[in-house]
Write a protein that holds these residues in place. Structure first.
Motif, PDB file in Angstrom:
ATOM      1  N   PRO A 195      -0.453  -4.337  50.129  1.00 50.48           N
ATOM      2  CA  PRO A 195      -1.091  -3.711  49.082  1.00 50.48           C
ATOM      3  C   PRO A 195      -0.243  -2.596  48.243  1.00 50.48           C
ATOM      4  O   PRO A 195       0.517  -1.873  48.806  1.00 50.48           O
ATOM      5  CB  PRO A 195      -2.238  -2.945  49.405  1.00 50.48           C
ATOM      6  CG  PRO A 195      -1.874  -2.880  50.951  1.00 50.48           C
ATOM      7  CD  PRO A 195      -0.925  -3.956  51.355  1.00 50.48           C
ATOM      8  N   LYS A 196      -0.078  -2.770  46.883  1.00 52.88           N
ATOM      9  CA  LYS A 196       0.610  -1.884  46.078  1.00 52.88           C
ATOM     10  C   LYS A 196      -0.078  -0.407  46.257  1.00 52.88           C
ATOM     11  O   LYS A 196      -1.330  -0.173  46.379  1.00 52.88           O
ATOM     12  CB  LYS A 196       0.595  -2.101  44.736  1.00 52.88           C
ATOM     13  CG  LYS A 196       1.296  -3.586  44.299  1.00 52.88           C
ATOM     14  CD  LYS A 196       1.061  -3.865  42.869  1.00 52.88           C
ATOM     15  CE  LYS A 196       1.813  -4.861  42.620  1.00 52.88           C
ATOM     16  NZ  LYS A 196       2.154  -5.453  41.266  1.00 52.88           N
ATOM     17  N   LYS A 197       0.874   0.632  46.246  1.00 53.19           N
ATOM     18  CA  LYS A 197       0.468   1.926  46.475  1.00 53.19           C
ATOM     19  C   LYS A 197      -0.050   2.406  45.131  1.00 53.19           C
ATOM     20  O   LYS A 197       0.422   2.238  44.019  1.00 53.19           O
ATOM     21  CB  LYS A 197       1.702   2.928  46.832  1.00 53.19           C
ATOM     22  CG  LYS A 197       2.067   2.459  48.162  1.00 53.19           C
ATOM     23  CD  LYS A 197       3.400   3.306  48.844  1.00 53.19           C
ATOM     24  CE  LYS A 197       3.820   3.069  50.079  1.00 53.19           C
ATOM     25  NZ  LYS A 197       5.062   3.839  50.375  1.00 53.19           N
ATOM     26  N   SER A 198      -1.103   3.304  45.216  1.00 48.70           N
ATOM     27  CA  SER A 198      -1.681   3.939  44.043  1.00 48.70           C
ATOM     28  C   SER A 198      -0.807   5.165  43.559  1.00 48.70           C
ATOM     29  O   SER A 198       0.045   5.447  44.246  1.00 48.70           O
ATOM     30  CB  SER A 198      -2.778   4.564  44.454  1.00 48.70           C
ATOM     31  OG  SER A 198      -2.894   5.759  45.455  1.00 48.70           O
ATOM     32  N   LYS A 199      -0.943   5.364  42.342  1.00 51.57           N
ATOM     33  CA  LYS A 199      -0.135   6.355  41.724  1.00 51.57           C
ATOM     34  C   LYS A 199      -0.175   7.799  42.412  1.00 51.57           C
ATOM     35  O   LYS A 199       0.647   8.611  42.569  1.00 51.57           O
ATOM     36  CB  LYS A 199      -0.637   6.517  39.959  1.00 51.57           C
ATOM     37  CG  LYS A 199      -0.227   5.328  39.164  1.00 51.57           C
ATOM     38  CD  LYS A 199      -0.818   5.642  37.849  1.00 51.57           C
ATOM     39  CE  LYS A 199      -0.321   4.535  36.970  1.00 51.57           C
ATOM     40  NZ  LYS A 199      -0.765   4.724  35.387  1.00 51.57           N
ATOM     41  N   LYS A 200      -1.486   8.106  42.871  1.00 53.98           N
ATOM     42  CA  LYS A 200      -1.898   9.371  43.510  1.00 53.98           C
ATOM     43  C   LYS A 200      -0.759   9.288  44.890  1.00 53.98           C
ATOM     44  O   LYS A 200      -0.216  10.323  45.282  1.00 53.98           O
ATOM     45  CB  LYS A 200      -3.095   9.151  44.075  1.00 53.98           C
ATOM     46  CG  LYS A 200      -3.611  10.746  44.660  1.00 53.98           C
ATOM     47  CD  LYS A 200      -4.840  10.615  45.078  1.00 53.98           C
ATOM     48  CE  LYS A 200      -5.270  12.258  45.743  1.00 53.98           C
ATOM     49  NZ  LYS A 200      -6.723  12.144  46.051  1.00 53.98           N
ATOM     50  N   ASN A 201      -0.786   8.299  45.658  1.00 53.05           N
ATOM     51  CA  ASN A 201       0.061   8.051  46.676  1.00 53.05           C
ATOM     52  C   ASN A 201       1.346   8.553  46.613  1.00 53.05           C
ATOM     53  O   ASN A 201       2.296   9.010  47.233  1.00 53.05           O
ATOM     54  CB  ASN A 201      -0.124   6.865  47.637  1.00 53.05           C
ATOM     55  CG  ASN A 201      -1.728   6.887  48.111  1.00 53.05           C
ATOM     56  OD1 ASN A 201      -2.196   7.841  48.332  1.00 53.05           O
ATOM     57  ND2 ASN A 201      -2.181   5.554  48.281  1.00 53.05           N
ATOM     58  N   LYS A 202       1.853   7.723  45.593  1.00 53.90           N
ATOM     59  CA  LYS A 202       3.177   7.773  44.970  1.00 53.90           C
ATOM     60  C   LYS A 202       3.551   9.339  44.656  1.00 53.90           C
ATOM     61  O   LYS A 202       4.807   9.905  44.953  1.00 53.90           O
ATOM     62  CB  LYS A 202       3.503   7.161  43.776  1.00 53.90           C
ATOM     63  CG  LYS A 202       3.607   5.450  44.245  1.00 53.90           C
ATOM     64  CD  LYS A 202       4.103   4.753  42.655  1.00 53.90           C
ATOM     65  CE  LYS A 202       4.161   3.424  43.137  1.00 53.90           C
ATOM     66  NZ  LYS A 202       4.233   2.363  41.730  1.00 53.90           N
ATOM     67  N   LYS A 203       2.744   9.876  43.940  1.00 51.09           N
ATOM     68  CA  LYS A 203       2.879  11.313  43.754  1.00 51.09           C
ATOM     69  C   LYS A 203       3.040  12.394  44.789  1.00 51.09           C
ATOM     70  O   LYS A 203       3.778  13.229  44.871  1.00 51.09           O
ATOM     71  CB  LYS A 203       2.028  11.904  42.768  1.00 51.09           C
ATOM     72  CG  LYS A 203       1.831  13.296  42.131  1.00 51.09           C
ATOM     73  CD  LYS A 203       0.776  13.780  41.305  1.00 51.09           C
ATOM     74  CE  LYS A 203       1.126  15.016  40.838  1.00 51.09           C
ATOM     75  NZ  LYS A 203      -0.129  15.399  39.798  1.00 51.09           N
ATOM     76  N   ASP A 204       1.893  11.798  45.737  1.00 49.61           N
ATOM     77  CA  ASP A 204       2.056  12.719  47.144  1.00 49.61           C
ATOM     78  C   ASP A 204       3.281  12.782  47.850  1.00 49.61           C
ATOM     79  O   ASP A 204       3.954  13.619  48.396  1.00 49.61           O
ATOM     80  CB  ASP A 204       1.038  12.380  47.959  1.00 49.61           C
ATOM     81  CG  ASP A 204      -0.383  12.673  47.317  1.00 49.61           C
ATOM     82  OD1 ASP A 204      -1.458  12.078  47.792  1.00 49.61           O
ATOM     83  OD2 ASP A 204      -0.421  13.739  46.391  1.00 49.61           O
ATOM     84  N   GLU A 205       4.050  11.461  47.998  1.00 48.21           N
ATOM     85  CA  GLU A 205       5.114  11.190  48.777  1.00 48.21           C
ATOM     86  C   GLU A 205       6.272  11.889  47.962  1.00 48.21           C
ATOM     87  O   GLU A 205       7.129  12.649  48.376  1.00 48.21           O
ATOM     88  CB  GLU A 205       5.433   9.896  48.470  1.00 48.21           C
ATOM     89  CG  GLU A 205       4.428   8.951  49.530  1.00 48.21           C
ATOM     90  CD  GLU A 205       4.848   7.590  49.770  1.00 48.21           C
ATOM     91  OE1 GLU A 205       4.104   6.852  50.668  1.00 48.21           O
ATOM     92  OE2 GLU A 205       6.013   7.121  49.128  1.00 48.21           O
ATOM     93  N   LYS A 206       6.315  11.673  46.572  1.00 46.10           N
ATOM     94  CA  LYS A 206       7.164  12.635  45.747  1.00 46.10           C
ATOM     95  C   LYS A 206       7.572  13.855  46.197  1.00 46.10           C
ATOM     96  O   LYS A 206       8.313  14.510  46.171  1.00 46.10           O
ATOM     97  CB  LYS A 206       7.062  12.087  44.379  1.00 46.10           C
ATOM     98  CG  LYS A 206       8.093  12.635  43.398  1.00 46.10           C
ATOM     99  CD  LYS A 206       8.022  12.174  41.964  1.00 46.10           C
ATOM    100  CE  LYS A 206       9.042  12.692  41.288  1.00 46.10           C
ATOM    101  NZ  LYS A 206       9.131  12.105  39.718  1.00 46.10           N
ATOM    102  N   ASP A 207       6.016  14.645  45.971  1.00 43.46           N
ATOM    103  CA  ASP A 207       6.078  15.914  46.156  1.00 43.46           C
ATOM    104  C   ASP A 207       6.551  16.450  47.846  1.00 43.46           C
ATOM    105  O   ASP A 207       7.109  17.426  47.901  1.00 43.46           O
ATOM    106  CB  ASP A 207       4.650  16.487  46.018  1.00 43.46           C
ATOM    107  CG  ASP A 207       4.195  16.313  44.799  1.00 43.46           C
ATOM    108  OD1 ASP A 207       2.940  16.274  44.493  1.00 43.46           O
ATOM    109  OD2 ASP A 207       4.899  16.440  43.942  1.00 43.46           O
TER     110      ASP A 207
END
Length: 207
Positions: free
Chosen positions: A175-187
């Motif tokens: 499943p593709k990661k949501s934008k929120k999950n991507k932002k959390d990983e980036k932070d």
């Protein structure tokens, strides 16, 4: 009484293999119906003779009653009238009223009996048959089945499985990661990077 009025109407009532049986015509008191028909008198007070027949040949019209004209009615051109599906008391009452008024050749047929008029030569209606598939349609379906079978055999012979099996063997996509999950990983990565930078700076200052 004149010679023309000498013979009253007569009834022939079918009572045999089909007419007058509960198996063929359920929900009807056949004995009571026959007794009621046998009690009919004409306008002159003459009892109408009733003859029973074992079979009148049109069993699909049970119960069948034939009203024969009186001598007067026959002289006026009246013909025997065959009635089918006489299964209701209202129909028997209509026959009684008709004979009382004079019967075939003398009095008009009651409207309630119009849909029940039949004949000794009546034919049983044929059942609606299901439409047959055309030869061309059958040929097309056969070709389609042969092509499908050939593809399956070809896939099996080349070491490949049919399309359905190959589709089932494919691994499900992650499943593709949501934008929120991507932002959390980036932070999270940014914080680690900053922490390493502070540590490196502290070591540099201490060194």
């Amino acid at each position: 009484m004149s010679a023309v009025e000498g013979r009253p109407c007569q009834l022939t009532v079918c009572r045999g293999c089909c007419c007058g049986t509960r198996k063929k015509v359920p929900g009807v008191d056949h004995k009571a119906q026959l007794a009621r028909l046998s009690a009919i008198d004409d306008h002159s007070g003459r009892t109408v003779p009733v003859r029973t027949s074992k079979c009148l040949g049109i069993c699909f019209q049970a119960n069948v009653v034939v009203v024969q004209p009186s001598q007067e009615g026959r002289a006026a051109g009246g013909k025997p009238v065959w009635l089918g599906r006489v299964t209701e008391d209202a129909l028997v009452e209509a026959v009684d009223d008709w004979i009382f008024d004079g019967g075939p050749g003398v009095a008009p047929l009651p409207a309630v009996l119009a849909d029940h008029v039949t004949s000794k030569d009546a034919k049983k209606p044929k059942k609606n048959k299901k439409p047959k598939h055309s030869k061309a349609a059958k040929k097309e379906r056969r070709k389609a089945q042969e092509k499908k079978r050939a593809r399956a055999e070809k896939a099996s012979g080349s070491g490949q499985r049919p399309d359905k099996d190959r589709a089932e063997s494919k691994k499900p996509k992650k499943p593709k990661k949501s934008k929120k999950n991507k932002k959390d990983e980036k932070d999270k990565k940014a914080r680690k990077k900053e922490k390493r930078a502070r540590k490196a700076a502290a070591q540099a200052e201490g060194g």
